[in-house]
Design a protein around this motif. Structure first.
Motif, PDB file in Angstrom:
ATOM      1  N   ARG A 172       0.836  -1.203   0.000  1.00 51.42           N
ATOM      2  CA  ARG A 172       0.000   0.000   0.000  1.00 51.42           C
ATOM      3  C   ARG A 172       0.874   1.258   0.000  1.00 51.42           C
ATOM      4  N   VAL A 173       1.918   1.245   0.810  1.00 48.64           N
ATOM      5  CA  VAL A 173       2.818   2.401   0.892  1.00 48.64           C
ATOM      6  C   VAL A 173       3.474   2.657  -0.466  1.00 48.64           C
ATOM      7  N   LEU A 174       3.963   1.595  -1.098  1.00 44.29           N
ATOM      8  CA  LEU A 174       4.621   1.757  -2.394  1.00 44.29           C
ATOM      9  C   LEU A 174       3.625   2.157  -3.478  1.00 44.29           C
ATOM     10  N   ASN A 175       2.420   1.618  -3.411  1.00 44.82           N
ATOM     11  CA  ASN A 175       1.393   1.999  -4.379  1.00 44.82           C
ATOM     12  C   ASN A 175       1.074   3.487  -4.255  1.00 44.82           C
ATOM     13  N   ASN A 176       0.989   3.973  -3.026  1.00 38.77           N
ATOM     14  CA  ASN A 176       0.745   5.402  -2.821  1.00 38.77           C
ATOM     15  C   ASN A 176       1.890   6.239  -3.379  1.00 38.77           C
ATOM     16  N   PHE A 177       3.118   5.771  -3.166  1.00 39.04           N
ATOM     17  CA  PHE A 177       4.283   6.475  -3.715  1.00 39.04           C
ATOM     18  C   PHE A 177       4.200   6.538  -5.238  1.00 39.04           C
ATOM     19  N   LEU A 178       3.902   5.401  -5.856  1.00 37.91           N
ATOM     20  CA  LEU A 178       3.809   5.371  -7.314  1.00 37.91           C
ATOM     21  C   LEU A 178       2.742   6.340  -7.813  1.00 37.91           C
ATOM     22  N   SER A 179       1.631   6.400  -7.111  1.00 36.89           N
ATOM     23  CA  SER A 179       0.564   7.329  -7.490  1.00 36.89           C
ATOM     24  C   SER A 179       1.015   8.778  -7.378  1.00 36.89           C
ATOM     25  N   GLN A 180       1.805   9.063  -6.359  1.00 36.83           N
ATOM     26  CA  GLN A 180       2.268  10.436  -6.154  1.00 36.83           C
ATOM     27  C   GLN A 180       3.245  10.889  -7.228  1.00 36.83           C
ATOM     28  N   VAL A 181       4.125  10.007  -7.647  1.00 39.04           N
ATOM     29  CA  VAL A 181       5.159  10.424  -8.604  1.00 39.04           C
ATOM     30  C   VAL A 181       4.838  10.039 -10.048  1.00 39.04           C
ATOM     31  N   ARG A 182       3.751   9.323 -10.264  1.00 34.92           N
ATOM     32  CA  ARG A 182       3.398   8.904 -11.623  1.00 34.92           C
ATOM     33  C   ARG A 182       3.286  10.083 -12.595  1.00 34.92           C
ATOM     34  N   PRO A 183       2.686  11.216 -12.195  1.00 35.07           N
ATOM     35  CA  PRO A 183       2.628  12.337 -13.145  1.00 35.07           C
ATOM     36  C   PRO A 183       4.017  12.775 -13.625  1.00 35.07           C
ATOM     37  N   LEU A 184       4.979  12.793 -12.729  1.00 32.65           N
ATOM     38  CA  LEU A 184       6.344  13.143 -13.134  1.00 32.65           C
ATOM     39  C   LEU A 184       6.933  12.060 -14.036  1.00 32.65           C
ATOM     40  N   ALA A 185       6.644  10.804 -13.719  1.00 28.10           N
ATOM     41  CA  ALA A 185       7.168   9.697 -14.527  1.00 28.10           C
ATOM     42  C   ALA A 185       6.594   9.737 -15.942  1.00 28.10           C
ATOM     43  N   LEU A 186       5.318  10.020 -16.043  1.00 30.76           N
ATOM     44  CA  LEU A 186       4.682  10.063 -17.364  1.00 30.76           C
ATOM     45  C   LEU A 186       5.234  11.191 -18.226  1.00 30.76           C
ATOM     46  N   GLN A 187       5.721  12.224 -17.579  1.00 30.51           N
ATOM     47  CA  GLN A 187       6.311  13.352 -18.306  1.00 30.51           C
ATOM     48  C   GLN A 187       7.833  13.226 -18.405  1.00 30.51           C
ATOM     49  N   SER A 188       8.366  12.096 -17.956  1.00 30.38           N
ATOM     50  CA  SER A 188       9.822  11.853 -17.937  1.00 30.38           C
ATOM     51  C   SER A 188      10.556  12.950 -17.172  1.00 30.38           C
ATOM     52  N   LYS A 189       9.991  13.353 -16.036  1.00 30.83           N
ATOM     53  CA  LYS A 189      10.579  14.422 -15.238  1.00 30.83           C
ATOM     54  C   LYS A 189      11.093  13.941 -13.882  1.00 30.83           C
ATOM     55  N   LEU A 190      11.223  12.635 -13.714  1.00 28.77           N
ATOM     56  CA  LEU A 190      11.787  12.130 -12.466  1.00 28.77           C
ATOM     57  C   LEU A 190      13.299  12.306 -12.487  1.00 28.77           C
ATOM     58  N   SER A 191      13.861  12.598 -11.337  1.00 33.00           N
ATOM     59  CA  SER A 191      15.316  12.634 -11.261  1.00 33.00           C
ATOM     60  C   SER A 191      15.817  11.197 -11.457  1.00 33.00           C
ATOM     61  N   PRO A 192      17.046  11.032 -11.921  1.00 32.43           N
ATOM     62  CA  PRO A 192      17.542   9.685 -12.243  1.00 32.43           C
ATOM     63  C   PRO A 192      17.442   8.682 -11.093  1.00 32.43           C
ATOM     64  N   SER A 193      17.748   9.097  -9.884  1.00 34.87           N
ATOM     65  CA  SER A 193      17.704   8.150  -8.765  1.00 34.87           C
ATOM     66  C   SER A 193      16.271   7.729  -8.431  1.00 34.87           C
ATOM     67  N   VAL A 194      15.336   8.656  -8.519  1.00 33.94           N
ATOM     68  CA  VAL A 194      13.938   8.318  -8.254  1.00 33.94           C
ATOM     69  C   VAL A 194      13.374   7.504  -9.414  1.00 33.94           C
ATOM     70  N   ASP A 195      13.804   7.808 -10.623  1.00 33.20           N
ATOM     71  CA  ASP A 195      13.372   7.029 -11.780  1.00 33.20           C
ATOM     72  C   ASP A 195      13.788   5.567 -11.624  1.00 33.20           C
ATOM     73  N   LYS A 196      14.998   5.336 -11.157  1.00 31.90           N
ATOM     74  CA  LYS A 196      15.462   3.962 -10.943  1.00 31.90           C
ATOM     75  C   LYS A 196      14.635   3.283  -9.852  1.00 31.90           C
ATOM     76  N   PHE A 197      14.382   3.980  -8.758  1.00 30.74           N
ATOM     77  CA  PHE A 197      13.583   3.429  -7.662  1.00 30.74           C
ATOM     78  C   PHE A 197      12.169   3.105  -8.154  1.00 30.74           C
ATOM     79  N   TYR A 198      11.574   4.031  -8.880  1.00 25.87           N
ATOM     80  CA  TYR A 198      10.237   3.848  -9.455  1.00 25.87           C
ATOM     81  C   TYR A 198      10.221   2.613 -10.361  1.00 25.87           C
ATOM     82  N   THR A 199      11.215   2.522 -11.228  1.00 29.91           N
ATOM     83  CA  THR A 199      11.305   1.393 -12.154  1.00 29.91           C
ATOM     84  C   THR A 199      11.523   0.084 -11.404  1.00 29.91           C
TER      85      THR A 199
END
Length: 95
Positions: free
Chosen positions: A48-75
């Motif tokens: 649940r915690v990770l799902n909430n995190f993914l929901s929070q940063v998904r807009p940045l991910a969809l726009q390819s605006k995640l910083s590299p370290s967060v992008d790796k964590f997200y992936t």
């Protein structure tokens, strides 16, 4: 299981601590990661915690605006790199 972290949760918290050292993090990413860290340390349900995190940063991910370290964590999360966490019934996508 509540209140006691398993090795996977400990790895996630350790990874987050390393990511938080990145000076290139956006404030939104830093806030989201800090929330994940705090919630996991309190023993909340990891999927649940990770799902909430993914929901929070998904807009940045969809726009390819995640910083590299967060992008790796997200992936890593969506590719189930953290073995031992059940994602039954959940599907995640990264564009």
């Amino acid at each position: 299981m509540f209140g006691k972290k398993n090795k996977v949760e400990e790895k996630i918290v350790t990874d987050i601590c390393e990511i938080l050292k990145d000076p290139e993090l956006k404030q939104e990413e830093r806030n989201a990661l800090t929330r994940v860290q705090n919630r996991l340390e309190k023993g909340e349900y990891t999927p649940r915690v990770l799902n909430n995190f993914l929901s929070q940063v998904r807009p940045l991910a969809l726009q390819s605006k995640l910083s590299p370290s967060v992008d790796k964590f997200y992936t890593d999360i969506i590719n189930n790199a953290y073995k031992g966490i059940s994602w039954a019934g959940m599907m995640f996508m990264k564009f």
